[in-house]
Design a protein around this motif. Structure first.
Motif, mmCIF file in Angstrom:
data_model
loop_
_atom_site.group_PDB
_atom_site.id
_atom_site.type_symbol
_atom_site.label_atom_id
_atom_site.label_comp_id
_atom_site.label_asym_id
_atom_site.label_seq_id
_atom_site.Cartn_x
_atom_site.Cartn_y
_atom_site.Cartn_z
ATOM 1 N N GLU A 147 0.824 -1.206 0.000
ATOM 2 C CA GLU A 147 0.000 0.000 0.000
ATOM 3 C C GLU A 147 0.861 1.261 0.000
ATOM 4 O O GLU A 147 0.563 2.223 -0.717
ATOM 5 C CB GLU A 147 -0.944 0.001 1.195
ATOM 6 C CG GLU A 147 -2.033 -1.049 1.124
ATOM 7 C CD GLU A 147 -3.037 -0.921 2.252
ATOM 8 O OE1 GLU A 147 -2.699 -0.261 3.269
ATOM 9 O OE2 GLU A 147 -4.145 -1.452 2.116
ATOM 10 N N LEU A 148 1.934 1.252 0.789
ATOM 11 C CA LEU A 148 2.848 2.394 0.771
ATOM 12 C C LEU A 148 3.487 2.540 -0.597
ATOM 13 O O LEU A 148 3.653 3.657 -1.113
ATOM 14 C CB LEU A 148 3.933 2.231 1.839
ATOM 15 C CG LEU A 148 3.499 2.293 3.305
ATOM 16 C CD1 LEU A 148 4.725 2.158 4.208
ATOM 17 C CD2 LEU A 148 2.762 3.584 3.618
ATOM 18 N N SER A 149 3.862 1.415 -1.194
ATOM 19 C CA SER A 149 4.486 1.429 -2.511
ATOM 20 C C SER A 149 3.574 2.061 -3.559
ATOM 21 O O SER A 149 3.980 2.963 -4.302
ATOM 22 C CB SER A 149 4.831 -0.008 -2.919
ATOM 23 O OG SER A 149 5.248 -0.080 -4.264
ATOM 24 N N ALA A 150 2.330 1.601 -3.592
ATOM 25 C CA ALA A 150 1.381 2.134 -4.572
ATOM 26 C C ALA A 150 1.133 3.616 -4.346
ATOM 27 O O ALA A 150 1.058 4.411 -5.302
ATOM 28 C CB ALA A 150 0.068 1.352 -4.500
ATOM 29 N N ALA A 151 1.029 4.023 -3.080
ATOM 30 C CA ALA A 151 0.759 5.427 -2.770
ATOM 31 C C ALA A 151 1.944 6.312 -3.150
ATOM 32 O O ALA A 151 1.756 7.422 -3.677
ATOM 33 C CB ALA A 151 0.443 5.580 -1.288
ATOM 34 N N LEU A 152 3.156 5.851 -2.892
ATOM 35 C CA LEU A 152 4.348 6.634 -3.222
ATOM 36 C C LEU A 152 4.423 6.888 -4.728
ATOM 37 O O LEU A 152 4.640 8.030 -5.173
ATOM 38 C CB LEU A 152 5.597 5.900 -2.750
ATOM 39 C CG LEU A 152 6.926 6.603 -3.006
ATOM 40 C CD1 LEU A 152 7.111 7.778 -2.060
ATOM 41 C CD2 LEU A 152 8.090 5.632 -2.855
ATOM 42 N N ILE A 153 4.234 5.841 -5.521
ATOM 43 C CA ILE A 153 4.299 5.986 -6.980
ATOM 44 C C ILE A 153 3.145 6.848 -7.481
ATOM 45 O O ILE A 153 3.316 7.714 -8.347
ATOM 46 C CB ILE A 153 4.286 4.601 -7.663
ATOM 47 C CG1 ILE A 153 5.494 3.763 -7.212
ATOM 48 C CG2 ILE A 153 4.284 4.757 -9.176
ATOM 49 C CD1 ILE A 153 6.830 4.350 -7.541
ATOM 50 N N GLU A 154 1.959 6.644 -6.917
ATOM 51 C CA GLU A 154 0.798 7.443 -7.308
ATOM 52 C C GLU A 154 1.026 8.920 -7.014
ATOM 53 O O GLU A 154 0.709 9.795 -7.831
ATOM 54 C CB GLU A 154 -0.431 6.942 -6.565
ATOM 55 C CG GLU A 154 -1.699 7.745 -6.816
ATOM 56 C CD GLU A 154 -2.838 7.297 -5.899
ATOM 57 O OE1 GLU A 154 -3.421 8.151 -5.203
ATOM 58 O OE2 GLU A 154 -3.116 6.080 -5.865
ATOM 59 N N GLY A 155 1.569 9.203 -5.842
ATOM 60 C CA GLY A 155 1.843 10.590 -5.482
ATOM 61 C C GLY A 155 2.851 11.221 -6.420
ATOM 62 O O GLY A 155 2.683 12.374 -6.854
#
Length: 329
Positions: A252-260
């Motif tokens: 979840e952190l990974s997806a959020a970091l890339i999305e941001g």
């Protein structure tokens, strides 16, 4: 306390006077410093109370490189990035030299920013950090100075070579084999044609100040350099998306970091395709410096070396083809 240069109250008061930021009220050494000596200063200027970070640069920082680091902060701050401004002394200089028992050392006075460094990032915080990193990449596009990456792939090769097979094996029985497998792969496949610019290169959670989900400060730009922008994304990913010991990956952190990040600067298809390899390189970068420090830091040193195996575990994760999809299609 990691303050290697001792300054008396009169010394600090003279520095405050030279930078014309009021009258010294208090000065407190900051224990978290690793490479340099740092103090939190409070001054009074008219009716206003002000705070600053005073940094005295120790042997690991080249004085000749300070204009790059300090001018970069001013450049980014002027473009709205959440970074601290540098104070300039009465002669307009962003840093000064002082006499110490160990010889002349450089110092700078930098704006204090509010916020705290998080130890357990949330999804919202990871997304905000990704966006802030992309903002820096865009804002630095017209920064006129360049600095070569002093911790690039040849440097990793040198550091790990200096550790030696036996030295790495003394840290962990499987570490030497892992390094000897990965270094040739990185050397053969490292991308050359991806977009470049100024990167932070060390954006760990302790180099980010936050209030809730808002990034209030990106700090410690002393590894900043000119390199692949996507490599900076990979470094930040390795820093934010695992438990400290590298045993647990947080999707979840990974997806959020890339999305941001992509909400501000979309990655090209070539950059996205390169991320699995760049992440392996990011893991090796921190594995190499940690392994070298682990083997070479004196037992009585003020700083405790960090565990290199935390990044060996990240490296194993990134090297597994089954995990390539974490960076998206």
């Amino acid at each position: 306390m990691a303050v290697y240069t001792r300054l008396g109250a009169e010394d600090i008061a003279a520095i405050v006077d030279a930078f014309e930021v009021g009258t010294l009220v208090s000065a407190k050494g900051i224990a978290e410093g690793v490479s340099n000596s740092n103090w939190l200063l409070e001054t009074q200027q008219g009716d206003a109370s002000r705070r600053f970070i005073l940094t005295v640069y120790e042997s690991r920082t080249e004085v000749a490189e300070l204009p790059f680091f300090l001018d970069l902060l001013d450049h980014l701050a002027a473009r709205g990035c959440p970074v601290p401004r540098t104070m300039h002394d009465r002669d307009g200089a962003s840093h000064r030299l002082i006499d110490t028992p160990e010889g002349k050392k450089a110092l700078a006075l930098i704006e204090y920013l509010p916020g705290v460094s998080v130890s357990e990032p949330t999804v919202g915080q990871a997304r905000a950090v990704g966006a802030a990193l992309a903002q820096v990449h865009l804002a630095s596009a017209d920064f006129p100075m360049n600095r070569a990456n002093s911790l690039d792939l040849p440097a990793w090769q040198q550091l790990l070579g200096d550790c030696g097979h036996d030295g790495l094996a003394s840290i962990d029985a499987d570490l030497a084999a892992l390094v000897e497998r990965e270094l040739p792969i990185l050397a053969a496949r490292w991308p050359q044609a991806l977009p470049q610019g100024v990167i932070h290169a060390d954006l760990f959670p302790d180099n980010v100040l936050m209030l809730g989900d808002k990034v209030t400060g990106l700090i410690d730009f002393y590894f900043a350099c000119t390199d692949l922008l996507a490599y900076d994304v990979a470094v930040t990913h390795a820093a934010w998306c695992f438990s400290n010991d590298g045993t647990r990956f947080d999707a979840e952190l990974s997806a959020a970091l890339i999305e941001g990040y992509e909400s501000v600067r979309p990655l090209s298809s070539d950059e996205r395709a390169a991320l699995p390899l760049l992440a392996r390189g990011a893991a090796v970068r921190f594995l190499s410096t940690r392994a070298y420090d682990w083997l070479n830091t004196p037992a009585d040193a003020l700083v405790t070396p960090k565990d290199p195996m935390a990044f060996a575990r990240r490296l194993e994760f990134y090297a597994d083809p089954a995990n390539d999809g974490i960076f998206g299609a």
